[in-house]
Enzyme design. Structure first.
Site, PDB file in Angstrom:
ATOM      1  CB  CYS A  48     -17.203  34.618 -13.708  1.00 22.83           C
ATOM      2  SG  CYS A  48     -17.160  32.864 -13.270  1.00 22.83           S
ATOM      3  CB  CYS A  66     -12.774  30.017 -13.995  1.00 26.97           C
ATOM      4  SG  CYS A  66     -14.434  30.398 -13.345  1.00 26.97           S
ATOM      5  CB  CYS A  77     -13.092  33.087 -11.136  1.00 30.38           C
ATOM      6  SG  CYS A  77     -13.476  33.912 -12.715  1.00 30.38           S
ATOM      7  CG  HIS A  97     -23.982  30.244 -34.379  1.00 34.18           C
ATOM      8  ND1 HIS A  97     -24.215  30.991 -35.516  1.00 34.18           N
ATOM      9  CD2 HIS A  97     -23.286  29.146 -34.794  1.00 34.18           C
ATOM     10  CE1 HIS A  97     -23.682  30.385 -36.559  1.00 34.18           C
ATOM     11  NE2 HIS A  97     -23.110  29.265 -36.145  1.00 34.18           N
ATOM     12  CB  CYS A 142     -28.236  37.096 -19.503  1.00 33.53           C
ATOM     13  SG  CYS A 142     -27.729  38.799 -19.604  1.00 33.53           S
TER      14      CYS A 142
END
Length: 264
Positions: free
Chosen positions: A161, A134, A164, A122, A141
């Site tokens: 992101c 995108c 973008c 998952h 992280c």
């Protein structure tokens, strides 16, 4: 129970390879909530009871578009929780046996305990992707998300992101999720499948995996189908179908400590 432990210990001692199939129950002895049922989720997160939100409702990608502070409040809190949690002794016992791992957990506890071969079906809260997306890029992280403990909403800048500039989200398969980027998890699963084909006399140790989301149970039963070499460790749902395995109706840490003594 003593006979079941003996059978399980014999399976482990005689195995050429071990596969651990783990659900949320394995983390309970480390202090992590397993979110079992709505009441269990609300006990872990009282603010969501006041809001009337169930786990499957808050763990929904729609919130990242409609209410990103609410969405990142939940996942930001979990990110901090998982980063600060120390895996219990049972993880080291499994690692000492040379086990590979298949898990539905997104918490990264196996990696924190030193495992390198983990298939996270998952995804992982420790990796993020674009909300749109995108791009199919996934990155680690490396940020913290501040969360108001009363409202459980994120405060301050939200992760973005790098491609973008839009909102980022955890690389986790959520409920009703059509935007998840799966290639990181798929590579892990492909590696596990290749390994399984290369080993003989495989024994499966399933830990803390219930029937509500049966992904882990299905994997454990499939991997042990030809031999019945399944050890199911589960406090609430320990039953083994058609006698195809050994049932240990206790918690993960208790079971693994006992098995470690009997296989020493």
């Amino acid at each position: 129970m003593d006979q079941a432990y003996e059978q399980a210990a014999e399976l482990i001692a005689g195995a050429d390879a071990l596969l651990v199939c783990a659900g949320a129950g394995i983390g309970v002895d480390s202090g992590l909530p397993d979110f079992r049922g709505t009441e269990g989720f609300w006990r872990a997160y009282p603010p969501y009871e006041r809001l009337g939100l169930k786990f499957e409702e808050i763990a929904d990608p729609v919130h990242f578009a409609d209410d990103p502070e609410l969405a990142w409040g939940f996942y930001g809190h979990r990110l901090h929780l998982y980063r600060s949690t120390v895996p219990h002794e049972g993880f080291e016992i499994l690692r000492s046996w040379g086990a590979r791992v298949f898990t539905s957990n997104v918490d990264g506890q196996f990696q924190r305990a030193g495992f390198t071969d983990v298939a996270e079906v998952h995804g992982s809260i420790h990796h993020v992707q674009c909300v749109e997306p995108c791009t199919d890029e996934i990155w680690e992280c490396s940020f913290d998300v501040s969360v108001d403990p009363v409202s459980m909403r994120a405060v301050g800048p939200l992760p973005s992101c790098p491609s973008c500039g839009g909102l980022a989200r955890p690389n986790i398969l959520m409920f009703g999720d059509w935007g998840w980027v799966p290639h990181r998890s798929q590579a892990q699963l492909d590696s596990l499948t290749s390994w399984r084909r290369s080993v003989q006399n495989l024994v499966v140790i399933e830990i803390g995996a219930g029937t509500a989301v049966p992904t882990v149970r299905r994997q454990a039963e499939l991997a042990s189908a030809s031999t019945g070499s399944l050890i199911r460790i589960n406090v609430r749902e320990p039953e083994v179908r058609h006698g195809r395995g050994v049932s240990l109706p206790v918690g993960a840490l208790e079971a693994l400590r006992t098995l470690a003594r009997r296989t020493a």
